[in-house]
Design a protein around this motif. Structure first.
Motif, PDB file in Angstrom:
ATOM      1  N   ALA A  48      -9.675 -12.000   1.558  1.00 38.96           N
ATOM      2  CA  ALA A  48     -10.799 -12.809   2.029  1.00 38.96           C
ATOM      3  C   ALA A  48     -10.328 -14.081   2.744  1.00 38.96           C
ATOM      4  CB  ALA A  48     -11.710 -13.169   0.861  1.00 38.96           C
ATOM      5  N   GLU A  49      -9.267 -14.691   2.236  1.00 40.40           N
ATOM      6  CA  GLU A  49      -8.779 -15.949   2.803  1.00 40.40           C
ATOM      7  C   GLU A  49      -7.902 -15.751   4.028  1.00 40.40           C
ATOM      8  OE1 GLU A  49      -6.831 -17.843  -0.488  1.00 40.40           O
ATOM      9  OE2 GLU A  49      -8.682 -17.904  -1.658  1.00 40.40           O
ATOM     10  N   GLU A  50      -7.075 -14.700   4.024  1.00 34.99           N
ATOM     11  CA  GLU A  50      -6.067 -14.550   5.065  1.00 34.99           C
ATOM     12  C   GLU A  50      -6.248 -13.322   5.946  1.00 34.99           C
ATOM     13  OE1 GLU A  50      -2.153 -14.939   3.372  1.00 34.99           O
ATOM     14  OE2 GLU A  50      -2.860 -16.461   1.951  1.00 34.99           O
ATOM     15  N   GLY A  51      -7.159 -12.427   5.571  1.00 33.76           N
ATOM     16  CA  GLY A  51      -7.405 -11.241   6.379  1.00 33.76           C
ATOM     17  C   GLY A  51      -6.315 -10.186   6.301  1.00 33.76           C
ATOM     18  N   VAL A  52      -5.492 -10.226   5.246  1.00 35.61           N
ATOM     19  CA  VAL A  52      -4.435  -9.224   5.061  1.00 35.61           C
ATOM     20  C   VAL A  52      -4.681  -8.499   3.743  1.00 35.61           C
ATOM     21  CG1 VAL A  52      -2.740 -10.469   6.461  1.00 35.61           C
ATOM     22  CG2 VAL A  52      -2.880 -10.931   4.008  1.00 35.61           C
ATOM     23  N   LEU A  53      -3.875  -7.487   3.453  1.00 33.44           N
ATOM     24  CA  LEU A  53      -4.031  -6.683   2.226  1.00 33.44           C
ATOM     25  C   LEU A  53      -5.418  -6.041   2.174  1.00 33.44           C
ATOM     26  CD1 LEU A  53      -2.354  -9.064  -0.402  1.00 33.44           C
ATOM     27  CD2 LEU A  53      -1.300  -7.155   0.813  1.00 33.44           C
ATOM     28  N   ARG A  54      -5.738  -5.268   3.191  1.00 32.45           N
ATOM     29  CA  ARG A  54      -7.084  -4.708   3.349  1.00 32.45           C
ATOM     30  C   ARG A  54      -7.267  -3.305   2.790  1.00 32.45           C
ATOM     31  NH1 ARG A  54      -7.543  -6.052   9.701  1.00 32.45           N
ATOM     32  NH2 ARG A  54      -6.771  -8.165   9.571  1.00 32.45           N
ATOM     33  N   GLN A  55      -6.604  -2.965   1.728  1.00 30.02           N
ATOM     34  CA  GLN A  55      -6.712  -1.623   1.182  1.00 30.02           C
ATOM     35  C   GLN A  55      -8.030  -1.405   0.439  1.00 30.02           C
ATOM     36  OE1 GLN A  55      -4.125  -3.734   0.479  1.00 30.02           O
ATOM     37  NE2 GLN A  55      -2.687  -2.899   1.961  1.00 30.02           N
ATOM     38  N   ARG A  56      -8.462  -0.150   0.433  1.00 32.95           N
ATOM     39  CA  ARG A  56      -9.629   0.226  -0.358  1.00 32.95           C
ATOM     40  C   ARG A  56      -9.244   0.228  -1.828  1.00 32.95           C
ATOM     41  NH1 ARG A  56      -8.969   4.122   3.210  1.00 32.95           N
ATOM     42  NH2 ARG A  56      -8.517   5.590   1.546  1.00 32.95           N
ATOM     43  N   ARG A  57     -10.234   0.004  -2.692  1.00 38.22           N
ATOM     44  CA  ARG A  57      -9.967  -0.105  -4.124  1.00 38.22           C
ATOM     45  C   ARG A  57      -9.323   1.160  -4.702  1.00 38.22           C
ATOM     46  NH1 ARG A  57     -12.620  -3.650  -8.348  1.00 38.22           N
ATOM     47  NH2 ARG A  57     -11.614  -2.940 -10.237  1.00 38.22           N
ATOM     48  N   GLY A  58      -9.840   2.323  -4.358  1.00 33.82           N
ATOM     49  CA  GLY A  58      -9.280   3.563  -4.883  1.00 33.82           C
ATOM     50  C   GLY A  58      -7.819   3.741  -4.501  1.00 33.82           C
ATOM     51  N   PHE A  59      -7.497   3.465  -3.247  1.00 34.21           N
ATOM     52  CA  PHE A  59      -6.114   3.556  -2.788  1.00 34.21           C
ATOM     53  C   PHE A  59      -5.237   2.571  -3.554  1.00 34.21           C
ATOM     54  CE2 PHE A  59      -2.666   1.864  -0.216  1.00 34.21           C
ATOM     55  CZ  PHE A  59      -1.984   3.008   0.140  1.00 34.21           C
ATOM     56  N   PHE A  60      -5.710   1.330  -3.684  1.00 37.52           N
ATOM     57  CA  PHE A  60      -4.945   0.298  -4.373  1.00 37.52           C
ATOM     58  C   PHE A  60      -4.675   0.693  -5.826  1.00 37.52           C
ATOM     59  CE2 PHE A  60      -4.691  -3.399  -7.120  1.00 37.52           C
ATOM     60  CZ  PHE A  60      -3.672  -4.121  -6.523  1.00 37.52           C
ATOM     61  N   TYR A  77      -1.739   0.889  10.156  1.00 42.19           N
ATOM     62  CA  TYR A  77      -2.797   0.633   9.185  1.00 42.19           C
ATOM     63  C   TYR A  77      -4.074   1.382   9.538  1.00 42.19           C
ATOM     64  CZ  TYR A  77       0.283  -2.977   7.398  1.00 42.19           C
ATOM     65  OH  TYR A  77       1.362  -3.632   6.859  1.00 42.19           O
ATOM     66  N   GLU A  78      -4.876   1.612   8.516  1.00 41.87           N
ATOM     67  CA  GLU A  78      -6.121   2.360   8.668  1.00 41.87           C
ATOM     68  C   GLU A  78      -7.027   1.769   9.752  1.00 41.87           C
ATOM     69  OE1 GLU A  78      -9.341   2.468   5.481  1.00 41.87           O
ATOM     70  OE2 GLU A  78      -8.233   4.322   5.127  1.00 41.87           O
ATOM     71  N   ASP A  79      -6.981   0.431   9.917  1.00 46.52           N
ATOM     72  CA  ASP A  79      -7.821  -0.210  10.924  1.00 46.52           C
ATOM     73  C   ASP A  79      -7.170  -0.236  12.309  1.00 46.52           C
ATOM     74  OD1 ASP A  79      -5.843  -2.127  10.711  1.00 46.52           O
ATOM     75  OD2 ASP A  79      -7.160  -3.708   9.977  1.00 46.52           O
ATOM     76  N   GLY A  80      -6.052   0.466  12.467  1.00 53.86           N
ATOM     77  CA  GLY A  80      -5.374   0.528  13.762  1.00 53.86           C
ATOM     78  C   GLY A  80      -4.322  -0.546  13.962  1.00 53.86           C
ATOM     79  N   GLY A  81      -4.138  -1.417  12.975  1.00 55.82           N
ATOM     80  CA  GLY A  81      -3.146  -2.487  13.088  1.00 55.82           C
ATOM     81  C   GLY A  81      -1.722  -1.961  13.074  1.00 55.82           C
ATOM     82  N   ASP A  82      -0.854  -2.700  13.739  1.00 57.16           N
ATOM     83  CA  ASP A  82       0.558  -2.330  13.831  1.00 57.16           C
ATOM     84  C   ASP A  82       1.349  -2.978  12.695  1.00 57.16           C
ATOM     85  OD1 ASP A  82      -0.210  -1.118  16.216  1.00 57.16           O
ATOM     86  OD2 ASP A  82       0.375  -2.854  17.421  1.00 57.16           O
ATOM     87  N   ALA A  83       2.492  -2.374  12.373  1.00 59.26           N
ATOM     88  CA  ALA A  83       3.328  -2.873  11.276  1.00 59.26           C
ATOM     89  C   ALA A  83       4.784  -2.927  11.695  1.00 59.26           C
ATOM     90  CB  ALA A  83       3.189  -1.973  10.052  1.00 59.26           C
ATOM     91  N   TYR A  84       5.509  -3.786  11.008  1.00 58.87           N
ATOM     92  CA  TYR A  84       6.967  -3.760  11.058  1.00 58.87           C
ATOM     93  C   TYR A  84       7.442  -3.127   9.763  1.00 58.87           C
ATOM     94  CZ  TYR A  84       6.964  -7.180  14.866  1.00 58.87           C
ATOM     95  OH  TYR A  84       6.777  -7.826  16.051  1.00 58.87           O
ATOM     96  N   TYR A  85       8.468  -2.295   9.873  1.00 55.08           N
ATOM     97  CA  TYR A  85       9.152  -1.758   8.701  1.00 55.08           C
ATOM     98  C   TYR A  85      10.343  -2.667   8.477  1.00 55.08           C
ATOM     99  CZ  TYR A  85      11.753   1.426   5.684  1.00 55.08           C
ATOM    100  OH  TYR A  85      12.442   1.983   4.635  1.00 55.08           O
ATOM    101  N   LEU A  86      10.412  -3.265   7.284  1.00 55.67           N
ATOM    102  CA  LEU A  86      11.455  -4.229   6.970  1.00 55.67           C
ATOM    103  C   LEU A  86      12.358  -3.711   5.870  1.00 55.67           C
ATOM    104  CD1 LEU A  86       8.522  -6.360   7.015  1.00 55.67           C
ATOM    105  CD2 LEU A  86      10.494  -7.548   7.946  1.00 55.67           C
ATOM    106  N   LYS A  87      13.610  -4.135   5.918  1.00 55.27           N
ATOM    107  CA  LYS A  87      14.579  -3.730   4.909  1.00 55.27           C
ATOM    108  C   LYS A  87      15.378  -4.949   4.481  1.00 55.27           C
ATOM    109  CE  LYS A  87      18.176  -0.407   3.915  1.00 55.27           C
ATOM    110  NZ  LYS A  87      18.949   0.738   4.379  1.00 55.27           N
ATOM    111  N   LEU A  88      15.564  -5.064   3.180  1.00 56.89           N
ATOM    112  CA  LEU A  88      16.360  -6.159   2.651  1.00 56.89           C
ATOM    113  C   LEU A  88      17.801  -5.943   3.064  1.00 56.89           C
ATOM    114  CD1 LEU A  88      16.305  -8.744   0.958  1.00 56.89           C
ATOM    115  CD2 LEU A  88      16.710  -7.344  -1.057  1.00 56.89           C
ATOM    116  N   GLY A  89      18.411  -6.969   3.668  1.00 61.73           N
ATOM    117  CA  GLY A  89      19.780  -6.882   4.148  1.00 61.73           C
ATOM    118  C   GLY A  89      20.737  -6.476   3.044  1.00 61.73           C
ATOM    119  N   GLU A  90      21.807  -5.866   3.444  1.00 64.55           N
ATOM    120  CA  GLU A  90      22.754  -5.343   2.475  1.00 64.55           C
ATOM    121  C   GLU A  90      24.048  -6.137   2.431  1.00 64.55           C
ATOM    122  OE1 GLU A  90      23.181  -1.202   3.378  1.00 64.55           O
ATOM    123  OE2 GLU A  90      21.081  -0.814   2.952  1.00 64.55           O
TER     124      GLU A  90
END
Length: 161
Positions: free
Chosen positions: A30-42, A134-147
């Motif tokens: 609600a505050e930041e507009g991120v983490l928009r998953q449906r309850r069942g999925f979450f 994302y379900e709403d068509g948003g793009d993502a970065y795939y990130l990996k913790l450095g080794e």
């Protein structure tokens, strides 16, 4: 970090804190507009994950933050309550995950600059961009913790261990 905050781990199949985690995620959405998953999925993802938590004992067991992680070290959800941000809880959650997994990965919405800065600050690198992730068509970065050597140890120090 507050001395009244304790670490806990919820094993897959256990629904402890799922409602508090949902409420925290929804406040952030609600505050930041991120983490928009449906309850069942979450809820389904939460119950299939190992969930690392910080709980404030002095505040009636309030959930400070959590990381829900698949068995391959992929962070499905990472959230820290606004009242506790800037105190190292996000870093400590990732450090705790890094203790248990040889590889730690996640996705972040390309428009979520705060999340991308956070992940890069603690050593994640952007591996690739995924359009329409994302379900709403948003793009993502795939990130990996450095080794690089010692990273898990450096992050572990955030936990006081």
């Amino acid at each position: 970090m507050s001395v009244n905050v304790e670490r806990r781990v919820v094993d897959p199949g256990d629904a402890d804190y799922v409602e508090q985690a949902w409420q925290l995620k929804e406040r952030i959405r609600a505050e930041e507009g991120v983490l928009r998953q449906r309850r069942g999925f979450f809820e389904n993802a939460y119950k299939r994950s190992t969930v690392y938590l910080f709980v404030d004992r002095a505040d009636r067991g309030t959930l400070v933050g959590f990381a829900a992680v698949r068995r391959d070290g992929y962070i499905l959800f990472l959230a820290v309550d606004d009242a506790y941000q800037g105190e190292g809880f996000g870093e400590a959650l990732v450090a705790r995950v890094a203790e248990d997994y040889s590889s730690v990965t996640c996705h972040a919405r390309t428009t979520n600059r705060d999340a991308i800065r956070f992940y890069q600050h603690i050593g994640f690198t952007i591996e690739r961009r995924i359009d329409n992730y994302y379900e709403d068509g948003g793009d993502a970065y795939y990130l990996k913790l450095g080794e690089e050597e010692g990273l898990a140890d450096r992050l572990s120090k955030l936990l006081g261990g």
